[in-house]
Design a protein around this motif. Structure first.
Motif, PDB file in Angstrom:
ATOM      1  N   MET A  86       0.850  -1.174   0.000  1.00 25.86           N
ATOM      2  CA  MET A  86       0.000   0.000   0.000  1.00 25.86           C
ATOM      3  C   MET A  86       0.896   1.239   0.000  1.00 25.86           C
ATOM      4  N   TYR A  87       0.633   2.118  -0.915  1.00 24.39           N
ATOM      5  CA  TYR A  87       1.510   3.274  -1.076  1.00 24.39           C
ATOM      6  C   TYR A  87       1.241   4.375  -0.062  1.00 24.39           C
ATOM      7  N   LEU A  88       0.071   4.382   0.562  1.00 27.84           N
ATOM      8  CA  LEU A  88      -0.275   5.451   1.497  1.00 27.84           C
ATOM      9  C   LEU A  88      -0.648   4.830   2.846  1.00 27.84           C
ATOM     10  N   THR A  89       0.330   4.709   3.713  1.00 28.80           N
ATOM     11  CA  THR A  89       0.115   4.108   5.024  1.00 28.80           C
ATOM     12  C   THR A  89      -0.393   5.172   6.004  1.00 28.80           C
ATOM     13  N   PRO A  90      -0.995   4.755   7.100  1.00 25.01           N
ATOM     14  CA  PRO A  90      -1.445   5.728   8.103  1.00 25.01           C
ATOM     15  C   PRO A  90      -0.306   6.602   8.635  1.00 25.01           C
ATOM     16  N   GLU A  91       0.891   6.022   8.741  1.00 22.49           N
ATOM     17  CA  GLU A  91       2.037   6.802   9.210  1.00 22.49           C
ATOM     18  C   GLU A  91       2.394   7.901   8.210  1.00 22.49           C
ATOM     19  N   LYS A  92       2.292   7.568   6.922  1.00 22.49           N
ATOM     20  CA  LYS A  92       2.581   8.550   5.869  1.00 22.49           C
ATOM     21  C   LYS A  92       1.558   9.686   5.913  1.00 22.49           C
ATOM     22  N   LYS A  93       0.292   9.342   6.153  1.00 22.74           N
ATOM     23  CA  LYS A  93      -0.746  10.369   6.265  1.00 22.74           C
ATOM     24  C   LYS A  93      -0.472  11.290   7.449  1.00 22.74           C
ATOM     25  N   GLN A  94      -0.112  10.717   8.582  1.00 24.82           N
ATOM     26  CA  GLN A  94       0.191  11.532   9.760  1.00 24.82           C
ATOM     27  C   GLN A  94       1.363  12.460   9.487  1.00 24.82           C
ATOM     28  N   GLU A  95       2.328  11.972   8.723  1.00 25.70           N
ATOM     29  CA  GLU A  95       3.477  12.800   8.372  1.00 25.70           C
ATOM     30  C   GLU A  95       3.042  14.014   7.542  1.00 25.70           C
ATOM     31  N   PHE A  96       2.131  13.794   6.590  1.00 23.68           N
ATOM     32  CA  PHE A  96       1.621  14.905   5.782  1.00 23.68           C
ATOM     33  C   PHE A  96       0.884  15.921   6.639  1.00 23.68           C
ATOM     34  N   PHE A  97       0.024  15.428   7.522  1.00 23.35           N
ATOM     35  CA  PHE A  97      -0.759  16.348   8.350  1.00 23.35           C
ATOM     36  C   PHE A  97       0.122  17.078   9.358  1.00 23.35           C
ATOM     37  N   ALA A  98       1.164  16.413   9.840  1.00 23.56           N
ATOM     38  CA  ALA A  98       2.085  17.078  10.765  1.00 23.56           C
ATOM     39  C   ALA A  98       2.888  18.158  10.048  1.00 23.56           C
ATOM     40  N   GLN A  99       3.275  17.882   8.804  1.00 24.94           N
ATOM     41  CA  GLN A  99       4.103  18.833   8.062  1.00 24.94           C
ATOM     42  C   GLN A  99       3.297  20.017   7.535  1.00 24.94           C
ATOM     43  N   TYR A 100       2.107  19.762   7.020  1.00 24.20           N
ATOM     44  CA  TYR A 100       1.340  20.819   6.359  1.00 24.20           C
ATOM     45  C   TYR A 100       0.178  21.354   7.189  1.00 24.20           C
ATOM     46  N   GLY A 101      -0.336  20.569   8.135  1.00 22.97           N
ATOM     47  CA  GLY A 101      -1.427  21.038   8.976  1.00 22.97           C
ATOM     48  C   GLY A 101      -0.895  21.697  10.231  1.00 22.97           C
ATOM     49  N   LYS A 102      -1.785  21.919  11.194  1.00 29.86           N
ATOM     50  CA  LYS A 102      -1.350  22.515  12.458  1.00 29.86           C
ATOM     51  C   LYS A 102      -0.588  21.494  13.304  1.00 29.86           C
ATOM     52  N   ASP A 103      -1.099  20.265  13.350  1.00 28.51           N
ATOM     53  CA  ASP A 103      -0.397  19.154  13.986  1.00 28.51           C
ATOM     54  C   ASP A 103      -0.851  17.862  13.319  1.00 28.51           C
ATOM     55  N   GLU A 104      -0.322  16.718  13.781  1.00 30.63           N
ATOM     56  CA  GLU A 104      -0.625  15.461  13.101  1.00 30.63           C
ATOM     57  C   GLU A 104      -2.063  14.994  13.292  1.00 30.63           C
ATOM     58  N   LYS A 105      -2.751  15.524  14.292  1.00 26.74           N
ATOM     59  CA  LYS A 105      -4.144  15.143  14.513  1.00 26.74           C
ATOM     60  C   LYS A 105      -5.116  16.068  13.777  1.00 26.74           C
ATOM     61  N   ASP A 106      -4.609  17.113  13.165  1.00 23.64           N
ATOM     62  CA  ASP A 106      -5.440  18.068  12.438  1.00 23.64           C
ATOM     63  C   ASP A 106      -5.644  17.583  11.009  1.00 23.64           C
ATOM     64  N   THR A 107      -6.502  16.572  10.848  1.00 24.72           N
ATOM     65  CA  THR A 107      -6.699  15.968   9.531  1.00 24.72           C
ATOM     66  C   THR A 107      -7.684  16.742   8.674  1.00 24.72           C
ATOM     67  N   GLY A 108      -8.354  17.724   9.223  1.00 26.01           N
ATOM     68  CA  GLY A 108      -9.357  18.448   8.468  1.00 26.01           C
ATOM     69  C   GLY A 108      -8.874  19.744   7.867  1.00 26.01           C
TER      70      GLY A 108
END
Length: 89
Positions: free
Chosen positions: A1-23
């Protein structure tokens, strides 16, 4: 799978406010951009995969709508995400 949950958290941590800010719009735009790049590479090898082509077009539209929303709400955040992701505009 190319998009793991860890990879998603990394995106949200880098570009969002924090890693739990998925919206946040920035996190979602970054995630869509990653998926668009992945699907584009897939379609370069599988030219007749029309269902993937349709999914790519829908994903580009979603990202475009989010970018338009961000541009209308906060032009500074819009310019920052365009610069970070090297998107044309």
């Amino acid at each position: 799978m190319y998009l793991t949950p860890e990879k998603k958290q990394e995106f949200f941590a880098q570009y969002g406010k924090d890693e739990k800010d998925t919206g946040s719009a920035e996190g979602q735009i970054a995630l869509f951009t990653f998926r668009i790049i992945h699907l584009t590479e897939h379609l370069k090898q599988n030219k007749k995969d029309f269902s993937t082509r349709r999914a790519l077009i829908k994903l580009v539209g979603k990202r475009r709508r989010l970018l338009d929303y961000l541009k209308e709400k906060d032009i500074g955040r819009y310019r920052a995400i365009i610069e970070k992701l090297n998107l044309r505009k």
